[in-house]
Motif scaffolding. Structure first.
Motif, PDB file in Angstrom:
ATOM      1  N   ASN A 144     -23.863 -44.242  75.387  1.00 31.64           N
ATOM      2  CA  ASN A 144     -24.604 -45.439  76.367  1.00 31.64           C
ATOM      3  C   ASN A 144     -25.679 -46.099  76.048  1.00 31.64           C
ATOM      4  O   ASN A 144     -27.121 -45.931  75.817  1.00 31.64           O
ATOM      5  N   MET A 145     -25.051 -47.594  75.978  1.00 27.83           N
ATOM      6  CA  MET A 145     -25.598 -47.972  75.277  1.00 27.83           C
ATOM      7  C   MET A 145     -26.676 -49.390  75.720  1.00 27.83           C
ATOM      8  O   MET A 145     -26.384 -49.365  76.992  1.00 27.83           O
ATOM      9  N   ASN A 146     -27.578 -49.465  75.993  1.00 25.65           N
ATOM     10  CA  ASN A 146     -28.572 -50.675  76.189  1.00 25.65           C
ATOM     11  C   ASN A 146     -28.533 -52.216  76.337  1.00 25.65           C
ATOM     12  O   ASN A 146     -27.714 -51.967  75.311  1.00 25.65           O
ATOM     13  N   ALA A 164      -6.803 -49.525  53.694  1.00 21.77           N
ATOM     14  CA  ALA A 164      -7.188 -51.225  54.605  1.00 21.77           C
ATOM     15  C   ALA A 164      -8.277 -50.381  55.485  1.00 21.77           C
ATOM     16  O   ALA A 164      -9.253 -50.805  55.280  1.00 21.77           O
ATOM     17  N   ILE A 165      -7.959 -48.596  56.773  1.00 26.17           N
ATOM     18  CA  ILE A 165      -9.051 -48.420  57.340  1.00 26.17           C
ATOM     19  C   ILE A 165     -10.047 -47.960  56.567  1.00 26.17           C
ATOM     20  O   ILE A 165     -11.103 -48.075  57.233  1.00 26.17           O
ATOM     21  N   ALA A 166     -10.030 -47.554  55.504  1.00 19.90           N
ATOM     22  CA  ALA A 166     -11.870 -47.353  54.631  1.00 19.90           C
ATOM     23  C   ALA A 166     -11.926 -48.474  53.859  1.00 19.90           C
ATOM     24  O   ALA A 166     -13.625 -48.089  54.413  1.00 19.90           O
ATOM     25  N   LYS A 167     -11.587 -49.629  53.969  1.00 15.32           N
ATOM     26  CA  LYS A 167     -12.068 -51.088  53.452  1.00 15.32           C
ATOM     27  C   LYS A 167     -13.290 -51.511  55.078  1.00 15.32           C
ATOM     28  O   LYS A 167     -13.952 -51.600  54.524  1.00 15.32           O
ATOM     29  N   VAL A 168     -12.371 -51.267  56.216  1.00 17.14           N
ATOM     30  CA  VAL A 168     -12.913 -50.964  57.534  1.00 17.14           C
ATOM     31  C   VAL A 168     -13.926 -50.364  58.065  1.00 17.14           C
ATOM     32  O   VAL A 168     -15.256 -50.438  57.838  1.00 17.14           O
ATOM     33  N   ALA A 169     -13.996 -49.379  57.492  1.00 22.37           N
ATOM     34  CA  ALA A 169     -15.156 -47.896  57.416  1.00 22.37           C
ATOM     35  C   ALA A 169     -16.325 -48.316  56.679  1.00 22.37           C
ATOM     36  O   ALA A 169     -16.882 -48.426  56.667  1.00 22.37           O
ATOM     37  N   ASP A 170     -16.145 -48.441  55.209  1.00 19.87           N
ATOM     38  CA  ASP A 170     -17.199 -48.934  54.435  1.00 19.87           C
ATOM     39  C   ASP A 170     -17.971 -50.692  55.084  1.00 19.87           C
ATOM     40  O   ASP A 170     -19.048 -50.406  54.911  1.00 19.87           O
ATOM     41  N   GLN A 171     -17.355 -50.909  55.463  1.00 22.27           N
ATOM     42  CA  GLN A 171     -17.745 -52.282  56.206  1.00 22.27           C
ATOM     43  C   GLN A 171     -19.022 -52.238  56.907  1.00 22.27           C
ATOM     44  O   GLN A 171     -19.965 -53.180  56.800  1.00 22.27           O
ATOM     45  N   ILE A 172     -18.146 -51.671  57.821  1.00 18.25           N
ATOM     46  CA  ILE A 172     -19.101 -51.174  59.283  1.00 18.25           C
ATOM     47  C   ILE A 172     -19.980 -50.056  59.423  1.00 18.25           C
ATOM     48  O   ILE A 172     -20.918 -49.653  60.511  1.00 18.25           O
ATOM     49  N   THR A 173     -20.175 -49.306  58.069  1.00 13.00           N
ATOM     50  CA  THR A 173     -20.908 -48.161  57.657  1.00 13.00           C
ATOM     51  C   THR A 173     -22.447 -48.399  58.731  1.00 13.00           C
ATOM     52  O   THR A 173     -22.940 -48.067  58.859  1.00 13.00           O
ATOM     53  N   PRO A 174     -22.950 -49.368  57.116  1.00  7.76           N
ATOM     54  CA  PRO A 174     -24.311 -49.326  57.668  1.00  7.76           C
ATOM     55  C   PRO A 174     -24.681 -50.245  59.209  1.00  7.76           C
ATOM     56  O   PRO A 174     -25.829 -50.008  59.582  1.00  7.76           O
ATOM     57  N   SER A 175     -24.329 -51.145  59.278  1.00  3.11           N
ATOM     58  CA  SER A 175     -23.975 -51.048  61.018  1.00  3.11           C
ATOM     59  C   SER A 175     -24.298 -50.076  62.451  1.00  3.11           C
ATOM     60  O   SER A 175     -25.058 -50.422  62.876  1.00  3.11           O
ATOM     61  N   ALA A 176     -23.043 -49.123  61.999  1.00  2.22           N
ATOM     62  CA  ALA A 176     -23.545 -48.304  62.731  1.00  2.22           C
ATOM     63  C   ALA A 176     -24.227 -47.564  62.675  1.00  2.22           C
ATOM     64  O   ALA A 176     -24.918 -47.447  63.687  1.00  2.22           O
ATOM     65  N   ALA A 177     -24.382 -47.320  61.065  1.00  2.00           N
ATOM     66  CA  ALA A 177     -26.349 -46.575  61.055  1.00  2.00           C
ATOM     67  C   ALA A 177     -26.893 -46.991  61.678  1.00  2.00           C
ATOM     68  O   ALA A 177     -28.149 -46.639  61.677  1.00  2.00           O
ATOM     69  N   GLN A 178     -27.442 -48.617  61.235  1.00  2.00           N
ATOM     70  CA  GLN A 178     -28.478 -49.053  62.735  1.00  2.00           C
ATOM     71  C   GLN A 178     -28.072 -49.003  63.388  1.00  2.00           C
ATOM     72  O   GLN A 178     -29.673 -48.733  63.979  1.00  2.00           O
ATOM     73  N   LEU A 179     -27.257 -49.209  64.635  1.00  2.00           N
ATOM     74  CA  LEU A 179     -26.851 -48.774  65.927  1.00  2.00           C
ATOM     75  C   LEU A 179     -27.552 -47.954  65.760  1.00  2.00           C
ATOM     76  O   LEU A 179     -28.351 -47.374  66.985  1.00  2.00           O
ATOM     77  N   LEU A 180     -26.853 -46.689  65.545  1.00  2.70           N
ATOM     78  CA  LEU A 180     -27.449 -44.922  65.787  1.00  2.70           C
ATOM     79  C   LEU A 180     -28.333 -44.715  65.767  1.00  2.70           C
ATOM     80  O   LEU A 180     -29.003 -43.032  65.784  1.00  2.70           O
ATOM     81  N   ARG A 181     -28.960 -45.406  64.598  1.00  2.00           N
ATOM     82  CA  ARG A 181     -30.516 -44.573  64.288  1.00  2.00           C
ATOM     83  C   ARG A 181     -31.907 -45.095  65.668  1.00  2.00           C
ATOM     84  O   ARG A 181     -32.880 -44.206  65.840  1.00  2.00           O
ATOM     85  N   ALA A 182     -30.946 -46.720  66.511  1.00  2.00           N
ATOM     86  CA  ALA A 182     -31.806 -46.590  67.219  1.00  2.00           C
ATOM     87  C   ALA A 182     -31.105 -46.097  68.463  1.00  2.00           C
ATOM     88  O   ALA A 182     -32.309 -46.263  69.487  1.00  2.00           O
ATOM     89  N   MET A 183     -30.550 -44.961  68.953  1.00  2.00           N
ATOM     90  CA  MET A 183     -30.556 -44.151  70.091  1.00  2.00           C
ATOM     91  C   MET A 183     -31.430 -43.058  70.175  1.00  2.00           C
ATOM     92  O   MET A 183     -32.304 -42.531  69.717  1.00  2.00           O
ATOM     93  N   ASP A 184     -31.542 -42.963  71.604  1.00  2.00           N
ATOM     94  CA  ASP A 184     -33.248 -42.167  72.127  1.00  2.00           C
ATOM     95  C   ASP A 184     -32.572 -41.421  72.224  1.00  2.00           C
ATOM     96  O   ASP A 184     -31.304 -40.972  72.017  1.00  2.00           O
ATOM     97  N   ASP A 185     -33.778 -39.724  72.019  1.00  2.00           N
ATOM     98  CA  ASP A 185     -32.851 -38.552  72.472  1.00  2.00           C
ATOM     99  C   ASP A 185     -32.340 -38.798  73.202  1.00  2.00           C
ATOM    100  O   ASP A 185     -31.275 -37.800  74.023  1.00  2.00           O
ATOM    101  N   GLU A 186     -32.773 -39.184  74.691  1.00  2.00           N
ATOM    102  CA  GLU A 186     -32.207 -39.376  76.156  1.00  2.00           C
ATOM    103  C   GLU A 186     -29.893 -39.241  75.721  1.00  2.00           C
ATOM    104  O   GLU A 186     -28.943 -38.826  76.054  1.00  2.00           O
ATOM    105  N   GLN A 187     -29.558 -40.676  75.155  1.00  2.00           N
ATOM    106  CA  GLN A 187     -29.107 -41.086  74.737  1.00  2.00           C
ATOM    107  C   GLN A 187     -28.214 -40.098  73.639  1.00  2.00           C
ATOM    108  O   GLN A 187     -26.281 -40.012  73.869  1.00  2.00           O
TER     109      GLN A 187
END
Length: 289
Positions: free
Chosen positions: A48-50, A107-130
């Motif tokens: 549930n993103m803000n 092909a799917i693995a290449k996409v995963a490689d590309q988006i993992t840093p972005s996913a990590a950055q977004l997920l790190r910003a999640m608070d405890d309630e989220q």
């Protein structure tokens, strides 16, 4: 944004044409703009993103989409050509399907490689309630799937599985023959209670993901995320690993048999559908840019 993907993860096109998952949507150009459906997981299903997080994600997805169109999509066109040639030459064999499937996984693995840093950055910003809400969503997801796919009597599970496969195949082959429908039912019966193993494995992955989120502010988080997104097989339960191997083999054999039973009209219909898919992809604005 990810609503199209789950329906097609278990279809003919996942087994033969994973790059064409976007066809589950009504318009290929609109669907392709949502890059997250090309990723083997969904943010929107559980987080549930803000507003600020959604804005950041949308901007980052645009960047990833530009990368994907520029560097990956041209290869998909070649891949579609190879699949179409298999059909035209009547060479839809187990060996060829294994090759196409392996290419799709890469092909799917290449996409995963590309988006993992972005996913990590977004997920790190999640608070405890989220994170708490995410865990609740995981629990509800498993409960709903168990009610729909496991608690139903086995005979009905088999019948529904065959119905779903027929529904997914018909747009690509046209009307199925009685012989083909019988083959689909035999395939469904052979899978037995695979739904139970699939859902148990899904719950196992979610548990690993939840545990990783507890470490989202540490250096250990991103390597764990790589494993969760790209190396999912390393987290499979032993029961699911065996079931998956049987299921993938059964699916390939089903496709081989259905194509062997296909009429000239069905093969022509399939070739025309593939031609249209290729045309739709090649006419995307990002390809012309």
């Amino acid at each position: 944004m990810y609503a199209c993907l789950p329906k097609y993860l278990r279809t003919l096109l996942l087994l033969v044409l994973p790059a064409l998952l976007v066809l589950a949507c009504s318009r290929i150009d609109l669907a392709y703009r949502n890059l997250d459906m090309l990723v083997p997981w969904s943010l929107n299903d559980y987080l549930n993103m803000n507003r600020q997080q959604k804005t950041w994600l949308n901007q980052r997805l645009k960047q990833h989409l530009a990368w994907h169109c520029r560097t990956q999509l041209p290869g998909y066109l070649t891949w579609i050509d190879e699949v179409r040639q298999m059909v035209a030459d009547n060479q839809v064999t187990d060996q060829q399907l294994q090759l196409r499937t392996q290419e799709a996984k890469q092909a799917i693995a290449k996409v995963a490689d590309q988006i993992t840093p972005s996913a990590a950055q977004l997920l790190r910003a999640m608070d405890d309630e989220q994170v708490h809400e995410m865990r609740q969503a995981f629990a509800e997801d498993i409960s709903e799937r168990q009610a729909k796919y496991v608690k139903t009597p086995l005979a009905r599970q088999i019948e529904q599985r065959a119905e779903r496969m027929e529904k997914r195949l018909t747009p690509w082959l046209g009307e199925l023959s009685s012989q083909q429908r019988l083959r689909i039912m035999t395939w469904s019966q052979g899978l037995g209670e695979q739904n139970r193993q699939w859902i148990a494995n899904r719950a196992n992955w979610q548990a690993h993901f939840s545990a990783a989120m507890d470490q989202r502010h540490t250096d250990a988080f991103e390597p764990q995320l790589v494993r969760l997104l790209k190396n999912r097989e390393s987290l499979w339960t032993p029961e699911y690993r065996q079931a998956y191997q049987r299921t993938e083999k059964a699916a390939r054999q089903l496709l081989v048999d259905l194509m062997a039973q296909s009429s000239e009209q069905q093969r022509t219909h399939l070739e025309q559908k593939l031609d249209q898919v290729r045309k739709d992809f090649s006419e995307l604005k990002c390809m012309k840019g």
